[in-house]
Design an enzyme around this catalytic site. Structure first.
Site, PDB file in Angstrom:
ATOM      1  NE  ARG A  32       0.278   1.610   3.267  1.00  0.00           N
ATOM      2  CZ  ARG A  32       1.197   2.526   3.437  1.00  0.00           C
ATOM      3  NH1 ARG A  32       2.484   2.197   3.488  1.00  0.00           N
ATOM      4  NH2 ARG A  32       0.906   3.799   3.556  1.00  0.00           N
ATOM      5  N   GLY A  33       0.258   2.416  -0.152  1.00  0.00           N
ATOM      6  CA  GLY A  33       1.042   3.634  -0.330  1.00  0.00           C
ATOM      7  C   GLY A  33       1.051   3.949  -1.819  1.00  0.00           C
ATOM      8  NE  ARG A  75      -6.327   0.879  -1.449  1.00  0.00           N
ATOM      9  CZ  ARG A  75      -5.617   1.406  -0.456  1.00  0.00           C
ATOM     10  NH1 ARG A  75      -4.323   1.194  -0.378  1.00  0.00           N
ATOM     11  NH2 ARG A  75      -6.203   2.162   0.457  1.00  0.00           N
ATOM     12  CG  ASP A 221      -2.990   8.320  -1.205  1.00  0.00           C
ATOM     13  OD1 ASP A 221      -2.806   8.879  -0.111  1.00  0.00           O
ATOM     14  OD2 ASP A 221      -2.714   7.131  -1.413  1.00  0.00           O
ATOM     15  CG  ASN A 231      -2.248  11.828   2.526  1.00  0.00           C
ATOM     16  OD1 ASN A 231      -1.753  10.948   1.820  1.00  0.00           O
ATOM     17  ND2 ASN A 231      -1.792  12.087   3.739  1.00  0.00           N
ATOM     18  CE  LYS A 232      -4.924   5.730   4.391  1.00  0.00           C
ATOM     19  NZ  LYS A 232      -5.945   4.754   3.903  1.00  0.00           N
TER      20      LYS A 232
HETATM   21  O1  MRU Z   1      -4.400   3.382   2.199  1.00  0.00           O
HETATM   22  P1  MRU Z   1      -2.924   3.564   2.016  1.00  0.00           P
HETATM   23  O2  MRU Z   1      -2.118   3.088   3.174  1.00  0.00           O
HETATM   24  O3  MRU Z   1      -2.454   3.025   0.691  1.00  0.00           O
HETATM   25  O4  MRU Z   1      -2.759   5.129   1.940  1.00  0.00           O
HETATM   26  C1  MRU Z   1      -1.504   5.705   1.782  1.00  0.00           C
HETATM   27  C2  MRU Z   1      -1.494   7.087   2.252  1.00  0.00           C
HETATM   28  O5  MRU Z   1      -2.476   7.765   2.276  1.00  0.00           O
HETATM   29  C3  MRU Z   1      -0.197   7.611   2.676  1.00  0.00           C
HETATM   30  O6  MRU Z   1      -0.319   8.329   3.816  1.00  0.00           O
HETATM   31  C4  MRU Z   1       0.407   8.513   1.712  1.00  0.00           C
HETATM   32  O7  MRU Z   1       0.482   9.769   2.092  1.00  0.00           O
HETATM   33  C5  MRU Z   1       0.440   8.329   0.330  1.00  0.00           C
HETATM   34  S1  MRU Z   1       1.785   7.290  -0.028  1.00  0.00           S
HETATM   35  C6  MRU Z   1       3.222   8.251   0.049  1.00  0.00           C
END
Ligand code: MRU
Length: 328
Positions: A32-33, A75, A221, A231-232
């Protein structure tokens, strides 16, 4: 790749030979990421290329397209996923033989893997000057080596500041529901001996009010051409609180995270399963039958962003104008 669902309890590596396995690994967050899933999806397509039995180029492209569709459906929010897939499909489409396409796809994917680390190092250096000696940096989720091929974006900036000899401390929110902060960011920082403190997500406002945070550095993201940062989940509330307390808020992102084709209103926020919220690591914590909302990402508007840290330099407000200028 590392199985990120097992961290920090176990550091295990998994090996995949089929694109369907890679798609499932992305869906279930074994990997993930945003940058990591972009390169992982590209590698999934390289497996599709190697395994294709097609002898004619149009049949080969059809095989590739079937795997690309599968990977695209894993995703929806991180644009790097689509960037990685599109880049490989363009290379496949420009070949003139099946053999040539297979070789070109493999070479491209290896180049993407190397590029990712180089881009993050550049991004890290571009942001490191924003951190002063002795600063405490708040982050969110995991935007570190695990979220990329290596080095990281937000944590890449921290790593670069530490490499400059600065004393830096990272405040790590747990990042419920999947706990990427408590499990992954904490794992990376402890392993690298970078000073860090774990906090609950609900402690962020209090820590800011007590002067215990100097700046906020998060990953991204997707950043749309109108300057909105996806972002998350939890990032938006950090940005609002930073604004309230007069703290700088810096999202970090490589070029592959910018989506210049879209404005913010077109982006799909992934809604994940309720089990992530009603359970913690497989243990139920909420009553049966409770309805659950589980948006995995949020959107921070440009007016809350102090500057974007990118591999091409800093992007200052007005974001939409300056994104177009710096990132054509
Ligand atoms: O759901 P994830 O773990 O894939 O989400 C990732 C994120 O949101 C990270 O915090 C991020 O900022 C992007 S990856 C550098």
């Amino acid at each position: 790749m590392i199985d990120q669902t097992a961290l920090p309890i176990k550091l295990t590596f998994v090996r995949y030979t089929r694109p369907e396995q890679v798609a499932e690994a992305i869906r279930s967050m074994v990997v993930r990421g945003a940058p990591a899933i972009g390169v992982a999806a590209a590698m999934g397509l390289a497996l599709a290329a190697v395994r294709s039995r097609a002898t004619k180029l149009p049949d080969f492209i059809k095989d590739m397209e079937a795997s690309a569709a599968l990977l695209r459906g894993t995703r929806p929010t991180a644009v790097n996923l689509f960037w990685g897939i599109d880049r490989v499909m363009r290379v496949a489409a420009s070949a003139s033989t099946v053999r040539g396409a297979k070789d070109a796809v493999s070479a491209e994917v290896k180049a993407m893997e190397e590029e990712d680390v180089a881009v993050n190092r550049r991004l890290g250096r571009n942001g490191a000057d924003l951190i002063k000696n002795g600063d405490t940096v708040l982050t969110q989720c995991n935007a570190g080596a695990l979220a990329t091929v290596g080095y990281g974006t937000a944590l890449g900036v921290v790593r670069a500041a530490v490499e400059q000899g600065k004393l830096v401390k990272v405040l790590v929110p747990e990042t419920r529901p999947a706990l990427q902060g408590a499990r992954l960011t904490a794992f990376e920082l402890v392993r690298d001996r970078i000073a860090c403190t774990l906090i609950s997500d609900t402690a962020v406002g209090y820590m800011m009010s007590q002067g215990r945070i100097d700046c906020v550095i998060v990953g991204a993201d997707r950043i749309t051409r109108d300057g909105y940062v996806f972002n998350k989940i939890g990032t938006y509330q950090e940005a609002v609180l930073a604004n309230r307390h007069g703290l700088p808020f810096y999202p970090t992102a490589p070029r592959s995270t910018f989506d210049l084709s879209q404005t913010h209103d077109r982006v799909i926020i992934e809604e994940r399963g309720p089990e992530e919220v009603v359970e913690i690591r497989g243990r139920r914590v909420a009553p049966r039958g409770i309805p659950v909302a589980n948006p995995a990402f949020d959107m921070t508007p440009p007016e809350l962003v102090t500057a974007l840290i990118t591999d091409r330099g800093l992007v200052h407000p007005p974001l939409s104008e300056n994104i177009a200028r710096l990132i054509p």
